[in-house]
Write an enzyme that holds these catalytic residues in place. Structure first.
Site, short mmCIF file in Angstrom:
data_model
loop_
_atom_site.label_atom_id
_atom_site.label_comp_id
_atom_site.label_asym_id
_atom_site.label_seq_id
_atom_site.Cartn_x
_atom_site.Cartn_y
_atom_site.Cartn_z
N ARG A 17 0.68 -1.22 0.00
CA ARG A 17 0.02 0.09 0.01
C ARG A 17 0.94 1.37 -0.14
NH1 ARG A 17 -5.14 0.18 1.19
NH2 ARG A 17 -5.20 -1.84 2.32
N GLU A 40 -0.23 -7.70 -3.82
CA GLU A 40 -1.37 -6.90 -3.98
C GLU A 40 -0.81 -5.57 -3.80
OE1 GLU A 40 -4.84 -5.04 -1.23
OE2 GLU A 40 -4.05 -7.28 -0.66
N THR A 69 -8.26 -3.03 -2.35
CA THR A 69 -9.22 -2.13 -1.93
C THR A 69 -9.83 -1.77 -3.24
OG1 THR A 69 -7.14 -1.13 -0.44
CG2 THR A 69 -9.34 0.20 -0.60
N LYS A 129 -11.32 -13.24 3.15
CA LYS A 129 -10.52 -12.49 4.21
C LYS A 129 -11.14 -12.08 5.40
CE LYS A 129 -9.59 -7.80 2.82
NZ LYS A 129 -8.66 -6.70 2.45
N GLY A 159 -3.40 -6.00 10.75
CA GLY A 159 -2.68 -6.27 12.09
C GLY A 159 -1.94 -7.63 12.41
N GLY A 179 0.76 -6.30 5.22
CA GLY A 179 0.58 -4.82 4.68
C GLY A 179 1.67 -3.90 5.57
#
Length: 208
Positions: A17, A40, A69, A129, A159, A179
């Site tokens: 991200r 991703e 997203t 997910k 997390g 992430g």
């Protein structure tokens, strides 16, 4: 509890991200060299279409490259045109899932409850997910796994750390999406490599 099989060789989805296109090749290379084959790029990243398109051209035959997203049909269509193999949603949107599945994309759909999970599966999601996983905990996932179809790959996202990953796997997760503990904007590719290695080692130690 035996987890469902993963379509990925290593069931850890690397989430990049905020990755800018100019820095993408080095981070993709680090992940691939560490054995990751599911990467991703969330669509709230800078010029995500460039990063995904270039990654598909460079690595699409050896890795799953996808967009995350994903919220709109138009985004699904762009990803399909770029050659992405899967999309990841943060929520359960049956119309979006049906649209993506009809176009041949694999869908890793976000959910939090049993109702959302079954709605996503009915719409054509191929993977689920739990998000945000840390909010709910492994016990929540274990209870859901008892009622979800055994063959559905289930990932914990949000997390997850190398230290917490084994508890999620023991609760019935197929794997995890990683992430912020893997990549943060501006970090060096070697940092991404080091973090990726720590997650892979945690997974391998649990699987041994």
């Amino acid at each position: 509890m035996t987890p469902a099989p993963s379509p990925f060789r290593l069931p850890l989805v690397a989430i990049l991200r905020g990755l800018p296109p100019g820095q993408a090749p080095a981070h993709f290379a680090a992940l691939l060299e560490e054995g990751y084959d599911a990467i991703e790029v969330p669509l709230n990243s800078p010029d995500w279409a460039t990063s995904i398109g270039e990654a598909v051209r460079a690595h699409g035959k050896r890795a799953w490259i996808g967009g995350g997203t994903v919220l709109r049909r138009q985004e699904v269509d762009i990803l399909h045109g770029l050659g992405a193999r899967f999309i990841v949603t943060p929520n359960t949107n049956p119309d979006l899932i049906r649209h993506a599945a009809a176009g041949g994309l694999q869908v890793l759909a976000g959910f939090a409850t049993a109702s959302e999970a079954f709605a996503a599966l009915e719409a054509g999601a191929s993977m689920l997910k739990l998000f945000p996983a840390a909010t709910y905990g492994p016990g929540h996932l274990r209870a859901l796994r008892a009622v979800l179809p055994a063959g559905v790959p289930l990932f914990a996202v949000g997390g997850i750390t190398p230290d917490s990953l084994p508890a999620w796997l023991a609760a019935g997760c197929t794997g995890a999406g990683i992430g912020g503990e893997l990549y943060r904007p501006g970090q060096a590719p070697e940092t991404t490599r080091r973090n990726a290695r720590a997650f892979r080692q945690a997974y391998m130690d649990h699987a041994a």
